[in-house]
Design a protein around this motif. Sequence first.
Motif, PDB file in Angstrom:
ATOM      1  N   ALA A  75      49.712  21.346 -49.000  1.00  0.00           N
ATOM      2  CA  ALA A  75      49.611  21.233 -47.541  1.00  0.00           C
ATOM      3  C   ALA A  75      49.114  22.528 -46.915  1.00  0.00           C
ATOM      4  CB  ALA A  75      50.967  20.854 -46.960  1.00  0.00           C
ATOM      5  N   GLU A  87      49.497  25.475 -42.612  1.00  0.00           N
ATOM      6  CA  GLU A  87      49.325  24.962 -41.253  1.00  0.00           C
ATOM      7  C   GLU A  87      50.330  23.873 -40.888  1.00  0.00           C
ATOM      8  OE1 GLU A  87      45.349  23.704 -40.511  1.00  0.00           O
ATOM      9  OE2 GLU A  87      44.623  25.762 -40.245  1.00  0.00           O
ATOM     10  N   TYR A  88      51.226  23.526 -41.802  1.00  0.00           N
ATOM     11  CA  TYR A  88      52.146  22.415 -41.545  1.00  0.00           C
ATOM     12  C   TYR A  88      53.590  22.851 -41.772  1.00  0.00           C
ATOM     13  CZ  TYR A  88      47.901  19.624 -41.613  1.00  0.00           C
ATOM     14  OH  TYR A  88      46.656  19.117 -41.351  1.00  0.00           O
ATOM     15  N   GLU A 110      54.884  18.961 -38.504  1.00  0.00           N
ATOM     16  CA  GLU A 110      54.170  19.556 -37.368  1.00  0.00           C
ATOM     17  C   GLU A 110      52.903  20.246 -37.848  1.00  0.00           C
ATOM     18  OE1 GLU A 110      54.790  23.185 -34.100  1.00  0.00           O
ATOM     19  OE2 GLU A 110      56.295  22.782 -35.661  1.00  0.00           O
ATOM     20  N   HIS A 111      51.800  19.994 -37.153  1.00  0.00           N
ATOM     21  CA  HIS A 111      50.581  20.775 -37.347  1.00  0.00           C
ATOM     22  C   HIS A 111      50.741  22.028 -36.497  1.00  0.00           C
ATOM     23  CE1 HIS A 111      46.171  21.609 -36.427  1.00  0.00           C
ATOM     24  NE2 HIS A 111      46.316  21.859 -37.713  1.00  0.00           N
ATOM     25  N   SER A 120      48.318  23.291 -33.551  1.00  0.00           N
ATOM     26  CA  SER A 120      48.291  22.480 -32.333  1.00  0.00           C
ATOM     27  C   SER A 120      49.671  22.271 -31.734  1.00  0.00           C
ATOM     28  CB  SER A 120      47.659  21.113 -32.627  1.00  0.00           C
ATOM     29  OG  SER A 120      48.487  20.356 -33.506  1.00  0.00           O
ATOM     30  N   ARG A 140      51.588  19.882 -32.542  1.00  0.00           N
ATOM     31  CA  ARG A 140      51.812  18.434 -32.460  1.00  0.00           C
ATOM     32  C   ARG A 140      52.215  17.877 -33.826  1.00  0.00           C
ATOM     33  NH1 ARG A 140      49.437  16.089 -27.967  1.00  0.00           N
ATOM     34  NH2 ARG A 140      50.865  14.377 -28.503  1.00  0.00           N
ATOM     35  N   ALA A 164      51.984  15.522 -36.941  1.00  0.00           N
ATOM     36  CA  ALA A 164      50.910  14.823 -37.654  1.00  0.00           C
ATOM     37  C   ALA A 164      51.422  13.604 -38.403  1.00  0.00           C
ATOM     38  CB  ALA A 164      50.239  15.772 -38.636  1.00  0.00           C
ATOM     39  N   HIS A 189      44.802  13.914 -40.243  1.00  0.00           N
ATOM     40  CA  HIS A 189      45.540  14.922 -41.009  1.00  0.00           C
ATOM     41  C   HIS A 189      45.769  14.491 -42.459  1.00  0.00           C
ATOM     42  CE1 HIS A 189      46.431  17.753 -37.780  1.00  0.00           C
ATOM     43  NE2 HIS A 189      46.614  16.714 -36.990  1.00  0.00           N
ATOM     44  N   HIS A 207      46.118  16.183 -47.236  1.00  0.00           N
ATOM     45  CA  HIS A 207      46.886  17.415 -47.459  1.00  0.00           C
ATOM     46  C   HIS A 207      48.226  17.123 -48.145  1.00  0.00           C
ATOM     47  CE1 HIS A 207      44.091  19.651 -44.867  1.00  0.00           C
ATOM     48  NE2 HIS A 207      44.169  18.633 -44.019  1.00  0.00           N
ATOM     49  N   LEU A 238      50.558  15.273 -47.162  1.00  0.00           N
ATOM     50  CA  LEU A 238      51.649  15.279 -46.187  1.00  0.00           C
ATOM     51  C   LEU A 238      52.573  14.080 -46.366  1.00  0.00           C
ATOM     52  CD1 LEU A 238      49.774  16.415 -42.951  1.00  0.00           C
ATOM     53  CD2 LEU A 238      51.006  17.806 -44.625  1.00  0.00           C
TER      54      LEU A 238
END
Length: 359
Positions: free
Chosen positions: A194, A197-198, A263-264, A267, A269, A271, A297, A300, A302
Motif C-alpha cells: 500500500a 499514502e494510506y 484513509e488516503h 486527501s 478521505r 478510500a 484507489h 494497492h 487495500l
Amino acid sequence: MTGLEITEVVIPDSVDAPNAADFISCIDVRSAVWAHDSGTRDEVRPPEEMLPGWRKQEFEPKRMLLARDNGRPVARGIAEHRLGDAADTAWLAVEVVPDARGRGIGRALAERVEALARQARATKFIVYASCWRVGGPRLAAPTGFGDVAADTPETRLLQSLGYRLEQVERGSWLPLPVDEASLEAMRAQARDAAGGEYRIHTWTDATPPEWREDIAHLLTRMSTDAPSAGLEESEDPWTVERLLADEALEAENPSTALVAAVEHVPSGRLAGFTELLAPDDLTRPVDQEDTIVVREHRGHRLGMLLKLANIAHLQRVRPGHPRIVTYNAEENRHMLSVNEAIGFAPFVYEGAWRKDVRA
C-alpha cells in the motif's frame, strides 16, 4: 389451495410488542428453512437481530407476507424496494419450511410478492436463491463464472415464473482464530504494497463523526462499484442523514459491528472500508458485511489490508467466534483471491435471478 392463508405482516416496534407474533413466526420459518437446507445453524438468527433491519422503512421500504396452512405458519415472502433511480428494482424472496414443500405454497407466495413489487411500480425483479446441491446437471451463469444445480425445485420454479440466471455468488467461511503470526506477516506485506499514502482506522458500532460523510459516499459506491453482471443494479444513494438513521436502528441489534477503514492520507478521505457483524453468542459465526475499495484507489492491496486489519480487530475485541462467513460474486476474482489468500474456503453457491416486467 384449501387451508392456505396469506397475510401481510405488521412490523412491530419490538419483539415484545403485542403485535410481534406474526413477525416472530416469519423469523422462525426462516430459521427452519436455513437450518434444514444448509445442515447447520450458522445462518439462524433470533428475531431481535432481524427486527432492526425490518424497521428501516424510510430508505429501504420492504414488506413481508406470512403463509399459514390450516393455521400453521409454513412460509414467508419478502418484497424489498429502494427509492430514487433504484425504484425500478424489487428484491424478492420466498421460503417454505421443508415439510410443506411440493404443494404449491412457494408458487402461490411468489405470485403474491410479485404483486407487491408491481404495486410499487418495479419493472425488474431480483431473487437470490441458495444452491446447496452439488453434482448433477448444472446451469452456468452468463458471466462465465460459476453455476447452480439445474434440476432443483427452486430452479424449476424460478424458470417457470420467467426468471433467468444472471450471476452466481460464492459463500465462503474462514475458521477462527487466524494464527496471529500469519496474520501479522500478511498485514506487513499488505502495508508494504500500500505504501505510505494510506492509513488504517478501526471502530466499533457507530461511525465517528469525522468519517460519516465519507462512509455515506462509500456506501453509495457499493451499489455501483461491485460486480452486478446482468442484474444492472442502479445507484442507491446514501447521505449522512440516512447513515445516522440506519445506525440508530442498528443500535437495537444485540450484535456488534466492527469496522476497518482506510484513509488516503494526502486527501484526508476514506478510500474504502469493511465491516464485520459479530453476534453476542460466541458459538455463532461472524458475518462479513460490506467491503469496498473505490476504483480510483485499487491496485494497492487495500482490500487485503482492510480485511486483515478487521480480522485482527475482531480477534482483539471479540475473540472466541468459530468462523467468518462472507458472500462474493463469482466473477469478482480480485476479492475472491484476497479471501482465498487469507484462508476462506467455499461452502455454498447462490444464484442471482432476474425477471423484467412491463411498467
